[in-house]
Scaffold this motif. Structure first.
Motif, mmCIF file in Angstrom:
data_model
loop_
_atom_site.group_PDB
_atom_site.id
_atom_site.type_symbol
_atom_site.label_atom_id
_atom_site.label_comp_id
_atom_site.label_asym_id
_atom_site.label_seq_id
_atom_site.Cartn_x
_atom_site.Cartn_y
_atom_site.Cartn_z
ATOM 1 N N GLY A 71 -42.016 10.544 -68.735
ATOM 2 C CA GLY A 71 -43.425 10.837 -68.529
ATOM 3 C C GLY A 71 -43.902 10.202 -67.248
ATOM 4 N N TYR A 72 -45.165 9.773 -67.256
ATOM 5 C CA TYR A 72 -45.713 9.140 -66.061
ATOM 6 C C TYR A 72 -45.429 7.640 -66.116
ATOM 7 C CZ TYR A 72 -48.022 13.012 -63.735
ATOM 8 O OH TYR A 72 -48.283 14.153 -63.027
ATOM 9 N N GLY A 73 -44.139 7.300 -66.084
ATOM 10 C CA GLY A 73 -43.720 5.909 -66.135
ATOM 11 C C GLY A 73 -42.244 5.868 -66.495
ATOM 12 N N GLU A 74 -41.683 4.675 -66.507
ATOM 13 C CA GLU A 74 -40.266 4.497 -66.827
ATOM 14 C C GLU A 74 -40.161 4.112 -68.312
ATOM 15 O OE1 GLU A 74 -37.169 4.859 -65.719
ATOM 16 O OE2 GLU A 74 -36.519 3.819 -67.521
ATOM 17 N N PRO A 75 -39.577 4.995 -69.140
ATOM 18 C CA PRO A 75 -39.591 4.751 -70.594
ATOM 19 C C PRO A 75 -38.973 3.414 -71.003
ATOM 20 C CG PRO A 75 -38.838 6.985 -70.109
ATOM 21 C CD PRO A 75 -38.942 6.279 -68.789
ATOM 22 N N THR A 76 -37.964 2.953 -70.265
ATOM 23 C CA THR A 76 -37.314 1.705 -70.690
ATOM 24 C C THR A 76 -38.171 0.478 -70.416
ATOM 25 O OG1 THR A 76 -36.128 1.514 -68.586
ATOM 26 C CG2 THR A 76 -34.987 2.657 -70.374
ATOM 27 N N CYS A 77 -39.271 0.629 -69.674
ATOM 28 C CA CYS A 77 -40.207 -0.491 -69.521
ATOM 29 C C CYS A 77 -40.962 -0.743 -70.827
ATOM 30 C CB CYS A 77 -41.198 -0.226 -68.389
ATOM 31 S SG CYS A 77 -40.455 -0.345 -66.751
ATOM 32 N N ALA A 78 -40.935 0.227 -71.742
ATOM 33 C CA ALA A 78 -41.512 0.046 -73.085
ATOM 34 C C ALA A 78 -40.353 0.099 -74.087
ATOM 35 C CB ALA A 78 -42.545 1.135 -73.374
ATOM 36 N N LEU A 79 -39.413 -0.820 -73.921
ATOM 37 C CA LEU A 79 -38.130 -0.710 -74.624
ATOM 38 C C LEU A 79 -38.254 -0.683 -76.145
ATOM 39 C CD1 LEU A 79 -35.070 -0.553 -74.402
ATOM 40 C CD2 LEU A 79 -35.013 -3.066 -74.389
ATOM 41 N N ASP A 80 -38.987 -1.611 -76.724
ATOM 42 C CA ASP A 80 -39.055 -1.669 -78.193
ATOM 43 C C ASP A 80 -39.620 -0.367 -78.754
ATOM 44 O OD1 ASP A 80 -38.010 -4.148 -78.100
ATOM 45 O OD2 ASP A 80 -39.884 -5.214 -78.451
ATOM 46 N N ILE A 81 -40.655 0.123 -78.102
ATOM 47 C CA ILE A 81 -41.286 1.361 -78.567
ATOM 48 C C ILE A 81 -40.332 2.541 -78.357
ATOM 49 C CG2 ILE A 81 -43.096 3.005 -77.900
ATOM 50 C CD1 ILE A 81 -45.075 0.769 -78.041
ATOM 51 N N LEU A 82 -39.653 2.569 -77.240
ATOM 52 C CA LEU A 82 -38.684 3.638 -76.973
ATOM 53 C C LEU A 82 -37.615 3.677 -78.069
ATOM 54 C CD1 LEU A 82 -37.139 5.731 -75.217
ATOM 55 C CD2 LEU A 82 -36.163 3.784 -73.971
ATOM 56 N N LEU A 83 -37.033 2.528 -78.371
ATOM 57 C CA LEU A 83 -35.947 2.485 -79.362
ATOM 58 C C LEU A 83 -36.450 2.917 -80.736
ATOM 59 C CD1 LEU A 83 -34.270 -0.905 -78.333
ATOM 60 C CD2 LEU A 83 -33.453 1.407 -77.814
#
Ligand code: SF4
Length: 198
Positions: A71-83
């Motif tokens: 999206g409009y950002g790097e998903p792994t910067c929100a790692l816990d939520i991504l996982l």
């Protein structure tokens, strides 16, 4: 509120954060506020886990077999939520999970997170962008030193861990730079996707 899930060219995407550790010269975020059927992909505040789960529960995934975190950002910067969200989408809706990433997550988190990602994600697309560290730094303007070698190390770890891994570049690069990127991918046994610039 910004769109969390949006569709574009018969794919469904999850826009879970606006955080990013790069400032790419070509980033679409500086050109427009949305992609596909989204109204805006700018979050006033990054969505919570519950908000993302609710967005999934309210979305009709009929006809889609994959959810792409991008999206409009790097998903792994929100790692816990991504996982957590990737696991939820897979278990609840039987979706394959793809991550589109800048490949700097191990540098960002200061550890190898590939095993955590590979536990819930099926395929990874890593933006290579350029064939040398100097060119990479000039075009992506990363927060960190040594970003390019870290990206390449992540790509090799990913290739060994995910069902499908690819590096990606856009077709606006000169032919000699595309050839160098192809060599980087070939040396690591990774597929190079040459995307059409749009
Ligand atoms: S890594 Fe992606 S989201 Fe971040 S600045 Fe570059 S293009 Fe934009």
């Amino acid at each position: 509120m910004a769109d969390i899930l949006y569709t574009y060219k018969n794919q469904v995407y999850a826009n879970i954060t606006n955080k990013c550790d790069c400032s790419c010269t070509f980033c679409i975020r500086s050109l427009k506020d949305s992609v596909g059927d989204a109204e805006t992909l700018w979050h006033q505040k990054d969505p919570t886990l519950e908000e993302i789960k609710t967005a999934m529960d309210n979305f009709d995934f009929t006809g889609y077999d994959e959810l792409v975190f991008c999206g409009y950002g790097e998903p792994t910067c929100a790692l816990d939520i991504l996982l957590t969200c990737a696991k939820y989408a897979k278990e609840q809706y039987g979706l394959n999970i793809r991550l589109n990433t800048n490949g700097l997550c191990n540098l960002y988190h200061g550890r190898n997170i590939v095993p955590e990602l590979a536990a819930v994600i099926d395929s990874v697309s890593i933006s290579l962008n350029a064939p040398t560290a100097e060119q990479y730094d000039a075009v992506t303007r990363p927060q960190f030193q040594n970003a390019f070698p870290a990206l390449l190390e992540f790509a090799s770890l990913a290739q060994a861990a995910f069902a499908h891994t690819q590096l990606s570049i856009v077709d606006v690069l000169p032919a000699d730079e595309i050839a160098k990127c192809q060599k980087i991918a070939d040396e690591r046994g990774i597929y190079l996707k040459i995307r059409k610039y749009s």
